[in-house]
Scaffold this motif. Sequence first.
Motif, PDB file in Angstrom:
ATOM      1  N   PHE A 247      43.857  43.313  26.466  1.00  0.00           N
ATOM      2  CA  PHE A 247      44.862  43.151  27.511  1.00  0.00           C
ATOM      3  C   PHE A 247      44.272  42.682  28.836  1.00  0.00           C
ATOM      4  O   PHE A 247      45.006  42.549  29.817  1.00  0.00           O
ATOM      5  N   SER A 248      42.946  42.452  28.861  1.00  0.00           N
ATOM      6  CA  SER A 248      42.347  42.031  30.129  1.00  0.00           C
ATOM      7  C   SER A 248      42.880  40.676  30.573  1.00  0.00           C
ATOM      8  O   SER A 248      43.035  40.422  31.768  1.00  0.00           O
ATOM      9  N   GLY A 249      43.172  39.788  29.600  1.00  0.00           N
ATOM     10  CA  GLY A 249      43.716  38.483  29.965  1.00  0.00           C
ATOM     11  C   GLY A 249      45.081  38.591  30.604  1.00  0.00           C
ATOM     12  O   GLY A 249      45.367  37.939  31.619  1.00  0.00           O
ATOM     13  N   VAL A 250      45.941  39.434  30.017  1.00  0.00           N
ATOM     14  CA  VAL A 250      47.277  39.639  30.595  1.00  0.00           C
ATOM     15  C   VAL A 250      47.165  40.261  31.980  1.00  0.00           C
ATOM     16  O   VAL A 250      47.863  39.870  32.924  1.00  0.00           O
ATOM     17  N   ILE A 251      46.256  41.238  32.087  1.00  0.00           N
ATOM     18  CA  ILE A 251      46.069  41.882  33.394  1.00  0.00           C
ATOM     19  C   ILE A 251      45.556  40.882  34.425  1.00  0.00           C
ATOM     20  O   ILE A 251      45.992  40.881  35.585  1.00  0.00           O
ATOM     21  N   ALA A 252      44.644  40.004  33.996  1.00  0.00           N
ATOM     22  CA  ALA A 252      44.106  39.003  34.927  1.00  0.00           C
ATOM     23  C   ALA A 252      45.179  38.027  35.379  1.00  0.00           C
ATOM     24  O   ALA A 252      45.245  37.666  36.560  1.00  0.00           O
ATOM     25  N   VAL A 253      46.037  37.591  34.440  1.00  0.00           N
ATOM     26  CA  VAL A 253      47.131  36.684  34.819  1.00  0.00           C
ATOM     27  C   VAL A 253      48.096  37.379  35.767  1.00  0.00           C
ATOM     28  O   VAL A 253      48.553  36.782  36.763  1.00  0.00           O
ATOM     29  N   THR A 254      48.398  38.641  35.491  1.00  0.00           N
ATOM     30  CA  THR A 254      49.295  39.391  36.390  1.00  0.00           C
ATOM     31  C   THR A 254      48.693  39.526  37.774  1.00  0.00           C
ATOM     32  O   THR A 254      49.389  39.361  38.791  1.00  0.00           O
ATOM     33  N   LYS A 255      47.404  39.826  37.828  1.00  0.00           N
ATOM     34  CA  LYS A 255      46.744  39.967  39.121  1.00  0.00           C
ATOM     35  C   LYS A 255      46.711  38.618  39.857  1.00  0.00           C
ATOM     36  O   LYS A 255      46.886  38.559  41.083  1.00  0.00           O
ATOM     37  N   TRP A 256      46.467  37.543  39.076  1.00  0.00           N
ATOM     38  CA  TRP A 256      46.449  36.208  39.698  1.00  0.00           C
ATOM     39  C   TRP A 256      47.815  35.869  40.271  1.00  0.00           C
ATOM     40  O   TRP A 256      47.909  35.366  41.401  1.00  0.00           O
ATOM     41  N   PHE A 257      48.888  36.156  39.533  1.00  0.00           N
ATOM     42  CA  PHE A 257      50.215  35.862  40.038  1.00  0.00           C
ATOM     43  C   PHE A 257      50.543  36.727  41.257  1.00  0.00           C
ATOM     44  O   PHE A 257      51.200  36.274  42.200  1.00  0.00           O
ATOM     45  N   ASP A 258      50.056  37.980  41.229  1.00  0.00           N
ATOM     46  CA  ASP A 258      50.296  38.846  42.385  1.00  0.00           C
ATOM     47  C   ASP A 258      49.594  38.296  43.623  1.00  0.00           C
ATOM     48  O   ASP A 258      50.155  38.318  44.724  1.00  0.00           O
ATOM     49  N   ASP A 259      48.371  37.781  43.447  1.00  0.00           N
ATOM     50  CA  ASP A 259      47.663  37.183  44.586  1.00  0.00           C
ATOM     51  C   ASP A 259      48.380  35.931  45.078  1.00  0.00           C
ATOM     52  O   ASP A 259      48.447  35.669  46.287  1.00  0.00           O
ATOM     53  N   ILE A 260      48.927  35.162  44.113  1.00  0.00           N
ATOM     54  CA  ILE A 260      49.652  33.951  44.516  1.00  0.00           C
ATOM     55  C   ILE A 260      50.902  34.320  45.299  1.00  0.00           C
ATOM     56  O   ILE A 260      51.199  33.745  46.363  1.00  0.00           O
ATOM     57  N   SER A 261      51.649  35.284  44.781  1.00  0.00           N
ATOM     58  CA  SER A 261      52.910  35.651  45.443  1.00  0.00           C
ATOM     59  C   SER A 261      52.679  36.328  46.786  1.00  0.00           C
ATOM     60  O   SER A 261      53.565  36.307  47.647  1.00  0.00           O
ATOM     61  N   LYS A 262      51.507  36.919  46.997  1.00  0.00           N
ATOM     62  CA  LYS A 262      51.208  37.559  48.273  1.00  0.00           C
ATOM     63  C   LYS A 262      50.445  36.649  49.226  1.00  0.00           C
ATOM     64  O   LYS A 262      49.972  37.099  50.271  1.00  0.00           O
ATOM     65  N   TRP A 263      50.283  35.377  48.841  1.00  0.00           N
ATOM     66  CA  TRP A 263      49.680  34.355  49.712  1.00  0.00           C
ATOM     67  C   TRP A 263      48.270  34.742  50.175  1.00  0.00           C
ATOM     68  O   TRP A 263      47.879  34.502  51.310  1.00  0.00           O
ATOM     69  N   LYS A 264      47.495  35.319  49.232  1.00  0.00           N
ATOM     70  CA  LYS A 264      46.122  35.646  49.598  1.00  0.00           C
ATOM     71  C   LYS A 264      45.283  34.383  49.751  1.00  0.00           C
ATOM     72  O   LYS A 264      44.302  34.368  50.493  1.00  0.00           O
ATOM     73  N   ASN A 265      45.639  33.327  49.016  1.00  0.00           N
ATOM     74  CA  ASN A 265      44.985  32.035  49.168  1.00  0.00           C
ATOM     75  C   ASN A 265      46.088  31.006  49.397  1.00  0.00           C
ATOM     76  O   ASN A 265      46.685  30.501  48.443  1.00  0.00           O
ATOM     77  N   PRO A 266      46.430  30.715  50.646  1.00  0.00           N
ATOM     78  CA  PRO A 266      47.597  29.860  50.950  1.00  0.00           C
ATOM     79  C   PRO A 266      47.553  28.498  50.255  1.00  0.00           C
ATOM     80  O   PRO A 266      48.584  28.008  49.796  1.00  0.00           O
TER      81      PRO A 266
END
Length: 941
Positions: free
Chosen positions: A746-765
């Motif tokens: 499940f690390s891949g799913v967790i990584a994708v979720t974390k990546w989307f969370d970073d995208i939605s929170k504009w951590k890297n504009p």
Amino acid sequence: MGRKLLVDVCSAHNLMPKDGQGSSSAYCIVDFDGQRRRTKVKSRDLNPVWNERLEFSISDPNNMGMEALEVSVHSERKDGKKDSFLGRVKILGSSFVKQGEEAIVSYPLEKRGIFSHIKGELRLKVWYQEEGQASAKAKEEKKEPGGAATVSVSQKKEETFTPKKDERKDEQRQQSAATVVPSAEYSLKDTAPNLGRLHGGKGTAYDLVEKMQYLFVRVVKAKGLAAKDANGSSDPYVKMKLGEGKPAQTTIIQNSLNPEWNQTFAFGKDKIQGPTLEITVWDKDKGNRDDFLGSVTFELSEIPTRVPPDSPLAPTWYRLEEKKGESRVKGEVMLAVWWGTQADEAFSEAWQSDTGGGHIHTRSKVYLSPKLWYLRVNVIEAQDLPSFDKSRYPEVSVRVQLGIQAMKTKVAANRTSSPFWNQDLLFVAAEPFEEQLLLTVEDRVGPNKEEVVGTVRIPLNKTERRVDARQVSSRWYNLEKNGDKPFRGRIHLRVCFDGGYHVMDESTNHISDVRPTGKQLWKPPLGVLELGILSGKGLLPMKTKDGRGTIDAYCVAKYGQKWVRTRTIADSFNPKWQEQYTWEVHDPCTVITIGVFDNHHLQADSIAEKAAGLKDSRIGKVRIRLSTLDSGRVYTNSYPLLMLQQSGVKKMGEIELAVRFSCTSYLNIMQIYFKPPLPKMHYRHPLEVTQLESLRYAAIRIVSMRLSRSEPPLRQEIVQYMLDTDSNLFSIRRSKVNYYRIMGVFSGVIAVTKWFDDISKWKNPVTTVLVHILFLILVWYPELILPTLFLYMFLIGAWHYRFRPRSPPSMDAKLSQAEQVDPDELDEEFDTVPTSKGHDIVKARYERLRMVASKIQTVLGDLASQGERLNALLSWRDPRATAIFITFCLVAAIVLYVTPFRVVAVLIGIYALRHPRFRDRLPAVPLNFFRRLPSLADRIL
């Protein structure tokens, strides 16, 4: 009072491979307040463990929150180029905690730029302490632990790290506890052996082994020898001596002047200690000095070399010569002497100098597992059984036994003299069929008391065999009792062999053959597997001999029905086998297993009473999955031999192998990947999991008993170890292994979720803006969604090609959770069944098991609750929630009907990717609504 910052660089996980061979040699550079520290390099490890503590002085404690700690991970390169960047972690000083509040934290590795490809995480523990506190803590640690709170071993492992000045002392402590071993010690090593092209009998080529020169001496017979005994005869034998080494000799022929030996001897060139071969003939005398009968001497440089497929060298008569001081020599001896290699057909049955002689337990052999069948016994009904006690209803059942296997039907539902069952029982039978099928009809007359009504014995030689699910004819059998002929009723049976199944005798994870039993269903082989068992390196002593440690090592390889056993190399910690074997391959997604053992039976003939209880010791094993091998490529590697002992994991040495898998047709190999892994009967008429497991254990017992009857025997302890008999036994360590495997899945799913969370929170504009653009393009042109998805996966797969593994996989101590394992967990794993431990130890282990099970129970309960909440949306178990949901569905249906889908998709996407200033930290409304739905957890007692 000064202040200093302490950083424990613990480990990293799932780093990006950068060395072009699927791995990296990682180290960390830590920067803080103008100071730089560096850890050690962990060679070729994507999950390195450092456990190093670094100290930094804090120049201005009041402004510590304005500083930042930066940890960058790099991969060392040995080609002179700049080291590769693997990622970094930046921690603000405001997040530093004081001593006593520190904890290990996993930080995801961040990129240095937009186009960097970084993955993995770094585990750090960061805290600060006052200089006075450091000395106070050192004093406190010197105090006796009496009265202190108990800390679990796992907590100590997770929270305690030794400073660099005490590394040597800590390393000794860890080695004594066998908890931490360098990862490089367990890694697979590439080798470059000098593989030659040897030719055996009938033109067979051996090109996966190194050439080993042997001097072959074939002693055929003698004639006209001198008579040395009083009876006018002699007891002749032949000695062969090469320099100062111990001579070899033939058997003694009693009372003969024209003896025949017909024995062959092979002397390794590396053990020859002289320029000549001296062959002498002697007369054996009891209690006296043996009498000399003559000799023949050969110069080693003059001996011819035989290269197969040339025919064997013809033996020649040589006249026996006198020796200085000896007389009365006459007669001739027939000999054949030549130089050859281990590929010579005479080598396998010859007396061999490196095996310590020609003992039967040292020879290389090939074994075949017996052909296994599933025997299906359909117990239908019985009739005309003897009259039962009329005061009770009969409870009739049928007990069926085949060898060591026994099963029993249920009690017949109709309790009459004509009971009916119609129940299938499944057994494992092996060709040739030595046992008879024994059926016993029993009547339960009381608690744990059964009376035999009648029996029937059925030979299996003429039992019908089927390879599909067709119905075979049934038959009535007359019942007997105690071998008497009087009629005791009859029983209706349907007995047949099911050849459409594959009878498993291995763990399903390491299966080496998937063909059905019925040979009619076999397909032509897809390729050939060739294995060269080259040598062992650094093997540990397994027993003592003459007051010193020694080992007599041999190898066993198993693939499909074919087992091979190398010769035993006596008293060598670096044995050289140099033997090559071949198997036909019918499915590439299979595994070959190679095990190394210590032979305890070299003296079995002389100590027969003690030999019965001896068992060969395990040294380690290697598994190679054929699908991980490139077709036609020769892999030469040195594999670590790892054994899990009660003191922890231990490296027993290494084994060097050469492996090659060659396929006849690449297209046929590709087609296999689209077919079911097991025969069709396993899917059309599946067997229960518990049933398959019991049948597997029965098959293992049958195979081990049959192979132990060979000569020399392949013993039961060897077969059971190779077939992983105890693979399903419970242990805390294996539970941890499976837990981390699940987390890895499940690390891949967790990584994708974390990546989307970073995208939605504009951590890297910049990245978020690019995702917005891509999202709008896909919404406006939805036909590009699937092509884009598959193109993305293609690019990811193509990018990972350069980091593909270059060597076959080997045993992994880190994956097996064997490097850091609690001693009590190991003691529990090696405990017997039933347990041999005391009440207190068993109670403590039971409590620990309850803790582990409670966590599993909680996780499974949470998963069940989420599914039950989904079902509750429309079930009206919560009337108000269901009313709200169906109202929402009605409104959503109307809105979606009148609103273009693109508009809805854009609004949802923009809302999900909105800037953090437009976000609320409280959970979303749909999530709140879902969590309030009822589950069945409320109704559990």
